[in-house]
Write a protein that holds these residues in place. Structure first.
Motif, mmCIF file in Angstrom:
data_model
loop_
_atom_site.group_PDB
_atom_site.id
_atom_site.type_symbol
_atom_site.label_atom_id
_atom_site.label_comp_id
_atom_site.label_asym_id
_atom_site.label_seq_id
_atom_site.Cartn_x
_atom_site.Cartn_y
_atom_site.Cartn_z
ATOM 1 N N GLU A 189 63.998 -45.513 6.202
ATOM 2 C CA GLU A 189 62.814 -45.933 5.529
ATOM 3 C C GLU A 189 61.517 -45.759 6.471
ATOM 4 O O GLU A 189 60.469 -45.304 5.946
ATOM 5 C CB GLU A 189 62.902 -47.491 5.251
ATOM 6 C CG GLU A 189 63.712 -47.703 4.118
ATOM 7 C CD GLU A 189 63.636 -48.999 3.515
ATOM 8 O OE1 GLU A 189 62.445 -49.556 3.955
ATOM 9 O OE2 GLU A 189 64.204 -49.764 2.549
ATOM 10 N N ALA A 190 61.622 -45.810 7.740
ATOM 11 C CA ALA A 190 60.508 -45.536 8.615
ATOM 12 C C ALA A 190 60.196 -44.178 8.586
ATOM 13 O O ALA A 190 58.877 -43.768 8.498
ATOM 14 C CB ALA A 190 60.858 -45.763 9.958
ATOM 15 N N ILE A 191 61.128 -43.271 8.538
ATOM 16 C CA ILE A 191 60.937 -41.851 8.367
ATOM 17 C C ILE A 191 60.180 -41.483 7.210
ATOM 18 O O ILE A 191 59.213 -40.511 6.987
ATOM 19 C CB ILE A 191 62.129 -40.801 8.674
ATOM 20 C CG1 ILE A 191 62.890 -41.076 9.981
ATOM 21 C CG2 ILE A 191 62.065 -39.577 8.300
ATOM 22 C CD1 ILE A 191 64.153 -40.530 10.284
ATOM 23 N N LEU A 192 60.580 -42.034 6.026
ATOM 24 C CA LEU A 192 60.116 -41.613 4.826
ATOM 25 C C LEU A 192 58.772 -42.359 4.657
ATOM 26 O O LEU A 192 57.857 -41.684 4.019
ATOM 27 C CB LEU A 192 60.891 -42.348 3.674
ATOM 28 C CG LEU A 192 62.269 -41.777 3.431
ATOM 29 C CD1 LEU A 192 63.013 -42.792 2.470
ATOM 30 C CD2 LEU A 192 62.091 -40.555 2.736
ATOM 31 N N LYS A 193 58.598 -43.699 5.217
ATOM 32 C CA LYS A 193 57.143 -43.853 5.114
ATOM 33 C C LYS A 193 56.074 -43.193 6.071
ATOM 34 O O LYS A 193 55.079 -42.862 5.572
ATOM 35 C CB LYS A 193 57.018 -45.391 5.466
ATOM 36 C CG LYS A 193 55.810 -46.099 5.484
ATOM 37 C CD LYS A 193 55.962 -47.744 5.999
ATOM 38 C CE LYS A 193 54.400 -48.251 5.858
ATOM 39 N NZ LYS A 193 54.244 -49.631 6.114
ATOM 40 N N TRP A 194 56.392 -42.981 7.247
ATOM 41 C CA TRP A 194 55.407 -42.475 8.168
ATOM 42 C C TRP A 194 55.408 -40.869 8.324
ATOM 43 O O TRP A 194 54.597 -40.436 8.909
ATOM 44 C CB TRP A 194 55.780 -42.924 9.652
ATOM 45 C CG TRP A 194 55.677 -44.544 9.609
ATOM 46 C CD1 TRP A 194 56.785 -45.241 9.770
ATOM 47 C CD2 TRP A 194 54.385 -45.326 9.520
ATOM 48 N NE1 TRP A 194 56.209 -46.688 9.727
ATOM 49 C CE2 TRP A 194 54.790 -46.568 9.559
ATOM 50 C CE3 TRP A 194 53.038 -44.956 9.099
ATOM 51 C CZ2 TRP A 194 53.841 -47.646 9.325
ATOM 52 C CZ3 TRP A 194 52.349 -45.898 9.202
ATOM 53 C CH2 TRP A 194 52.549 -47.191 9.109
ATOM 54 N N ASN A 195 56.468 -40.296 7.735
ATOM 55 C CA ASN A 195 56.705 -38.627 7.657
ATOM 56 C C ASN A 195 56.315 -38.157 6.280
ATOM 57 O O ASN A 195 55.424 -37.557 6.130
ATOM 58 C CB ASN A 195 57.729 -38.512 8.300
ATOM 59 C CG ASN A 195 57.819 -36.769 8.867
ATOM 60 O OD1 ASN A 195 56.977 -36.323 8.425
ATOM 61 N ND2 ASN A 195 58.875 -36.416 9.878
ATOM 62 N N VAL A 196 57.244 -38.453 5.431
ATOM 63 C CA VAL A 196 57.428 -37.875 4.231
ATOM 64 C C VAL A 196 56.158 -38.378 3.228
ATOM 65 O O VAL A 196 55.399 -37.515 2.822
ATOM 66 C CB VAL A 196 58.906 -37.984 3.519
ATOM 67 C CG1 VAL A 196 58.681 -37.484 2.251
ATOM 68 C CG2 VAL A 196 60.029 -37.506 4.226
ATOM 69 N N ALA A 198 53.769 -40.065 4.091
ATOM 70 C CA ALA A 198 52.554 -40.079 4.804
ATOM 71 C C ALA A 198 51.740 -38.511 4.552
ATOM 72 O O ALA A 198 50.694 -38.614 4.339
ATOM 73 C CB ALA A 198 52.472 -40.342 6.216
ATOM 74 N N LYS A 199 52.592 -37.499 4.417
ATOM 75 C CA LYS A 199 52.165 -36.073 4.303
ATOM 76 C C LYS A 199 51.424 -35.967 2.956
ATOM 77 O O LYS A 199 50.611 -35.187 2.741
ATOM 78 C CB LYS A 199 53.304 -35.260 4.745
ATOM 79 C CG LYS A 199 53.580 -35.080 6.201
ATOM 80 C CD LYS A 199 54.861 -34.069 6.259
ATOM 81 C CE LYS A 199 55.227 -33.849 7.847
ATOM 82 N NZ LYS A 199 56.095 -32.938 7.871
ATOM 83 N N LEU A 200 52.079 -36.924 2.149
ATOM 84 C CA LEU A 200 51.682 -36.692 0.538
ATOM 85 C C LEU A 200 50.413 -37.946 0.429
ATOM 86 O O LEU A 200 49.768 -37.714 -0.585
ATOM 87 C CB LEU A 200 52.671 -37.173 -0.265
ATOM 88 C CG LEU A 200 53.973 -36.549 -0.322
ATOM 89 C CD1 LEU A 200 54.951 -37.221 -1.184
ATOM 90 C CD2 LEU A 200 53.662 -35.205 -0.762
ATOM 91 N N ASN A 201 49.891 -38.414 1.572
ATOM 92 C CA ASN A 201 48.902 -39.317 1.504
ATOM 93 C C ASN A 201 49.192 -40.445 0.622
ATOM 94 O O ASN A 201 48.265 -41.297 -0.094
ATOM 95 C CB ASN A 201 47.659 -38.697 1.268
ATOM 96 C CG ASN A 201 46.990 -37.794 2.319
ATOM 97 O OD1 ASN A 201 47.140 -38.009 3.451
ATOM 98 N ND2 ASN A 201 46.474 -36.607 1.778
ATOM 99 N N LYS A 202 50.517 -41.108 0.427
ATOM 100 C CA LYS A 202 51.195 -41.900 -0.451
ATOM 101 C C LYS A 202 52.068 -42.786 0.369
ATOM 102 O O LYS A 202 52.858 -43.523 -0.336
ATOM 103 C CB LYS A 202 51.822 -41.048 -1.670
ATOM 104 C CG LYS A 202 51.067 -40.491 -2.566
ATOM 105 C CD LYS A 202 49.826 -41.102 -3.485
ATOM 106 C CE LYS A 202 49.035 -40.497 -4.378
ATOM 107 N NZ LYS A 202 48.153 -41.254 -5.230
ATOM 108 N N SER A 203 51.684 -42.991 1.581
ATOM 109 C CA SER A 203 52.608 -43.813 2.363
ATOM 110 C C SER A 203 52.781 -45.290 1.814
ATOM 111 O O SER A 203 53.803 -45.632 1.377
ATOM 112 C CB SER A 203 52.103 -44.075 3.716
ATOM 113 O OG SER A 203 52.744 -44.844 4.494
ATOM 114 N N GLU A 204 51.548 -46.133 1.559
ATOM 115 C CA GLU A 204 51.562 -47.370 0.959
ATOM 116 C C GLU A 204 52.164 -47.342 -0.186
ATOM 117 O O GLU A 204 52.830 -48.341 -0.755
ATOM 118 C CB GLU A 204 50.562 -48.211 1.366
ATOM 119 C CG GLU A 204 50.094 -48.321 2.546
ATOM 120 C CD GLU A 204 50.834 -49.187 3.381
ATOM 121 O OE1 GLU A 204 51.489 -50.108 2.906
ATOM 122 O OE2 GLU A 204 50.965 -49.053 4.537
ATOM 123 N N THR A 205 51.733 -46.406 -1.253
ATOM 124 C CA THR A 205 52.225 -46.471 -2.501
ATOM 125 C C THR A 205 53.741 -46.287 -3.026
ATOM 126 O O THR A 205 54.001 -47.118 -3.731
ATOM 127 C CB THR A 205 51.369 -45.284 -3.235
ATOM 128 O OG1 THR A 205 49.999 -45.260 -3.119
ATOM 129 C CG2 THR A 205 51.721 -45.338 -4.814
#
Length: 275
Positions: A189-196, A198-205
């Motif tokens: 989950e941390a990798i998905l949130k802060w890497n994947v 985040a690169k889409l600029n949709k981290s929180e969403t």
């Protein structure tokens, strides 16, 4: 429901490790009261946590439920072990032979999860009330009960987390592997949130829909609400950062959906598995 709960608590209480972990969990929750009266010394300055406003109403409901939720791993071990022992000791198969349906078996586990979460929530309510009435600068009824919505969020967070642990216990069968999977999933989950994301600029969403992240969103960190932190932010940045700490409706819905998913998946796995 009472019959199913009785069966489960008999199993837990007769297991020495589960019994010790359950008792230890509630003892550790009680240590919050001990922290209120301890004098700390930092760079020559003596202070008590109670004097910093941590146990003021209504802030105490936010602070203590957040801190108590960190200890949920103790009961998570009990939940996972409870399921693993069913396979190890053959009690699952014996229960089904004795006439318990698979649906009743899953319900008995879920009722136990809810019972643990409810007991912990009631315990926190009483503890916070005692601490607040002793240390809070405010004792008006409307202030005392103002933010008790954090107790609802705390209850939902525990039910969600324990339901996830129950699902892992059924899926993996071994408590050590189930807890290991929980740790790995936390990293995923941390990798998905802060890497994947985040690169889409949709981290929180996007991350708000992940199971552990959605549970985390139920009770936001309380430390930046403290005046000492706000003063530091004002000194460094010119003004304190505006944040919303209230219990939000959307995370509650997301976690409720995850609870339903975990219980349904647990039942489906049990249905298809050759016992």
């Amino acid at each position: 429901m009472i019959r199913l709960l009785h069966i489960e608590f008999q199993k837990i209480w007769k297991n020495r490790a589960s019994r010790i972990l359950t008792i230890a969990y509630f003892i550790l929750l009680s240590f919050v009261a001990l922290l209120a009266s301890i004098n700390f010394k930092f760079i020559g300055i003596d202070f008590r946590l109670a004097d910093m406003g941590l146990f003021n109403f209504p802030f105490i409901w936010h602070f203590n439920t957040y801190m108590a939720s960190i200890l949920k791993l103790f009961l998570a071990i009990v939940i996972v072990s409870m399921m693993a022992n069913e396979y190890s000791y053959g009690t699952l198969k014996q229960n089904l032979i004795d006439g318990l349906s698979k649906k009743e078996f899953i319900l008995s586990k879920f009722y136990t999860v809810v019972a643990f979460a409810l007991a912990s929530t009631v315990f926190m309510f009483v503890l916070n009330l005692i601490l607040g009435l002793n240390f809070s600068s405010y004792n008006e009824a409307d202030i005392i009960f103002k933010d008790t919505s954090y107790l609802v969020a705390y209850f939902l967070k525990l039910v969600g987390f324990f339901s996830f642990c129950l699902f892992l216990g059924i899926l993996v069968k071994r408590s050590a592997f189930a807890l290991g999977f929980l740790f790995v999933w936390n990293i995923v989950e941390a990798i998905l949130k802060w890497n994947v994301f985040a690169k889409l600029n949709k981290s929180e969403t996007f991350s708000q829909f992940l199971p552990l992240e959605s549970m985390s969103n139920l009770i936001r960190e309380p430390f930046t609400r403290l005046n000492i932190i706000k003063n530091i932010e004002t000194t460094v940045g010119g003004e304190a950062i505006s944040r919303d700490y209230s219990v939000q409706f959307i995370p509650c819905i997301i976690v409720s959906i995850w609870i339903l998913i975990f219980i349904i998946l647990s039942y489906k796995i049990l249905q298809k598995r050759d016992l």
